[in-house]
Design a protein around this motif. Structure first.
Motif, PDB file in Angstrom:
ATOM      1  N   GLU A  14       0.996  -1.152   0.086  1.00  0.00           N
ATOM      2  CA  GLU A  14       0.000  -0.052  -0.118  1.00  0.00           C
ATOM      3  C   GLU A  14       0.989   1.170  -0.168  1.00  0.00           C
ATOM      4  O   GLU A  14       0.478   2.217   0.841  1.00  0.00           O
ATOM      5  CB  GLU A  14      -0.925   0.089   1.371  1.00  0.00           C
ATOM      6  N   ALA A  15       1.741   1.354  -0.634  1.00  0.00           N
ATOM      7  CA  ALA A  15       2.927   2.259  -0.589  1.00  0.00           C
ATOM      8  C   ALA A  15       2.304   3.729  -1.133  1.00  0.00           C
ATOM      9  O   ALA A  15       2.945   4.744  -0.717  1.00  0.00           O
ATOM     10  CB  ALA A  15       4.079   2.008  -1.729  1.00  0.00           C
ATOM     11  N   THR A  16       1.122   3.463  -1.979  1.00  0.00           N
ATOM     12  CA  THR A  16       0.476   4.893  -2.323  1.00  0.00           C
ATOM     13  C   THR A  16      -0.643   5.371  -1.890  1.00  0.00           C
ATOM     14  O   THR A  16      -1.303   6.317  -1.991  1.00  0.00           O
ATOM     15  CB  THR A  16       0.544   5.051  -3.936  1.00  0.00           C
ATOM     16  N   SER A  17      -1.174   4.524  -1.014  1.00  0.00           N
ATOM     17  CA  SER A  17      -2.466   4.764  -0.522  1.00  0.00           C
ATOM     18  C   SER A  17      -2.935   5.910   0.179  1.00  0.00           C
ATOM     19  O   SER A  17      -4.065   6.546   0.039  1.00  0.00           O
ATOM     20  CB  SER A  17      -2.877   3.318   0.482  1.00  0.00           C
ATOM     21  N   LEU A  42       3.877  -5.464  -5.701  1.00  0.00           N
ATOM     22  CA  LEU A  42       2.903  -4.344  -5.101  1.00  0.00           C
ATOM     23  C   LEU A  42       1.774  -4.894  -4.469  1.00  0.00           C
ATOM     24  O   LEU A  42       0.875  -5.897  -5.251  1.00  0.00           O
ATOM     25  CB  LEU A  42       2.476  -3.346  -6.221  1.00  0.00           C
ATOM     26  N   ILE A  43       1.583  -4.389  -3.423  1.00  0.00           N
ATOM     27  CA  ILE A  43       0.218  -5.032  -2.592  1.00  0.00           C
ATOM     28  C   ILE A  43      -0.727  -3.582  -2.722  1.00  0.00           C
ATOM     29  O   ILE A  43      -0.340  -2.575  -2.312  1.00  0.00           O
ATOM     30  CB  ILE A  43       0.403  -5.385  -1.144  1.00  0.00           C
ATOM     31  N   ALA A  44      -1.868  -3.709  -3.119  1.00  0.00           N
ATOM     32  CA  ALA A  44      -2.545  -2.513  -3.549  1.00  0.00           C
ATOM     33  C   ALA A  44      -4.144  -2.815  -3.398  1.00  0.00           C
ATOM     34  O   ALA A  44      -4.561  -4.020  -4.044  1.00  0.00           O
ATOM     35  CB  ALA A  44      -2.191  -1.645  -4.727  1.00  0.00           C
ATOM     36  N   HIS A  45      -4.953  -1.978  -2.938  1.00  0.00           N
ATOM     37  CA  HIS A  45      -6.403  -1.934  -3.244  1.00  0.00           C
ATOM     38  C   HIS A  45      -6.809  -1.242  -4.421  1.00  0.00           C
ATOM     39  O   HIS A  45      -7.688  -1.654  -5.069  1.00  0.00           O
ATOM     40  CB  HIS A  45      -7.089  -1.707  -1.856  1.00  0.00           C
ATOM     41  N   ARG A  46      -6.095  -0.321  -4.648  1.00  0.00           N
ATOM     42  CA  ARG A  46      -6.382   0.765  -5.784  1.00  0.00           C
ATOM     43  C   ARG A  46      -5.927   0.020  -7.190  1.00  0.00           C
ATOM     44  O   ARG A  46      -4.642  -0.066  -7.169  1.00  0.00           O
ATOM     45  CB  ARG A  46      -5.813   2.145  -5.578  1.00  0.00           C
ATOM     46  N   THR A  49      -3.124   1.343  -9.478  1.00  0.00           N
ATOM     47  CA  THR A  49      -1.687   1.072  -8.845  1.00  0.00           C
ATOM     48  C   THR A  49      -1.170   0.034  -9.716  1.00  0.00           C
ATOM     49  O   THR A  49      -0.065   0.007  -9.918  1.00  0.00           O
ATOM     50  CB  THR A  49      -1.651   0.932  -7.337  1.00  0.00           C
ATOM     51  N   VAL A  50      -1.907  -1.041 -10.050  1.00  0.00           N
ATOM     52  CA  VAL A  50      -1.535  -2.464 -10.399  1.00  0.00           C
ATOM     53  C   VAL A  50      -1.779  -2.282 -11.873  1.00  0.00           C
ATOM     54  O   VAL A  50      -1.455  -3.355 -12.523  1.00  0.00           O
ATOM     55  CB  VAL A  50      -2.032  -3.359  -9.782  1.00  0.00           C
ATOM     56  N   GLN A  51      -2.246  -1.273 -12.725  1.00  0.00           N
ATOM     57  CA  GLN A  51      -2.676  -1.496 -13.850  1.00  0.00           C
ATOM     58  C   GLN A  51      -1.437  -1.728 -14.894  1.00  0.00           C
ATOM     59  O   GLN A  51      -1.768  -2.390 -15.787  1.00  0.00           O
ATOM     60  CB  GLN A  51      -3.251  -0.027 -14.448  1.00  0.00           C
ATOM     61  N   GLN A  52      -0.398  -1.536 -14.622  1.00  0.00           N
ATOM     62  CA  GLN A  52       0.852  -1.744 -15.621  1.00  0.00           C
ATOM     63  C   GLN A  52       1.512  -2.783 -14.952  1.00  0.00           C
ATOM     64  O   GLN A  52       2.646  -3.450 -15.632  1.00  0.00           O
ATOM     65  CB  GLN A  52       1.927  -0.215 -15.409  1.00  0.00           C
ATOM     66  N   CYS A  53       1.281  -3.569 -14.245  1.00  0.00           N
ATOM     67  CA  CYS A  53       1.968  -4.613 -13.721  1.00  0.00           C
ATOM     68  C   CYS A  53       1.832  -5.814 -14.575  1.00  0.00           C
ATOM     69  O   CYS A  53       0.915  -6.053 -15.431  1.00  0.00           O
ATOM     70  CB  CYS A  53       1.363  -5.330 -12.208  1.00  0.00           C
TER      71      CYS A  53
END
Length: 87
Positions: A14-17, A42-46, A49-53
């Motif tokens: 959640e680096a950018t939450s 990357l661990i993310a809810h948004r 944030t992960v769209q380019q993974c």
């Protein structure tokens, strides 16, 4: 700045939450600049944030439900697709 890391594995939970949109973009651009040089988790809810993974591990209640690229999951997984519409 990030290039000074020597680790081959970087984990961001959640680096950018809590960041505003502009700062999030700066951080994500820096993270993506390491693509192909480091393994990045990357661990993310948004979902933005992960769209380019390369690979997204879609989890629900602690269980792996599906995995694949962003577009692949939209096409294959109804729950993921619904989440992208809300985001």
């Amino acid at each position: 700045m990030i290039d000074t890391f020597r680790s081959q594995l970087l984990v961001f939970d959640e680096a950018t939450s809590a960041l505003d949109g502009i700062t999030e973009k700066v951080i994500m651009d820096a993270i993506h600049s390491l693509s192909g040089q480091r393994t990045i988790v990357l661990i993310a809810h948004r979902l933005k944030t992960v769209q380019q993974c390369d690979t997204i591990f879609f989890m629900e209640q602690g269980r792996l439900i599906d995995q694949g690229g962003y577009q692949e999951l939209i096409e294959r997984n109804e729950r993921f697709r619904k989440m992208t519409r809300v985001a």
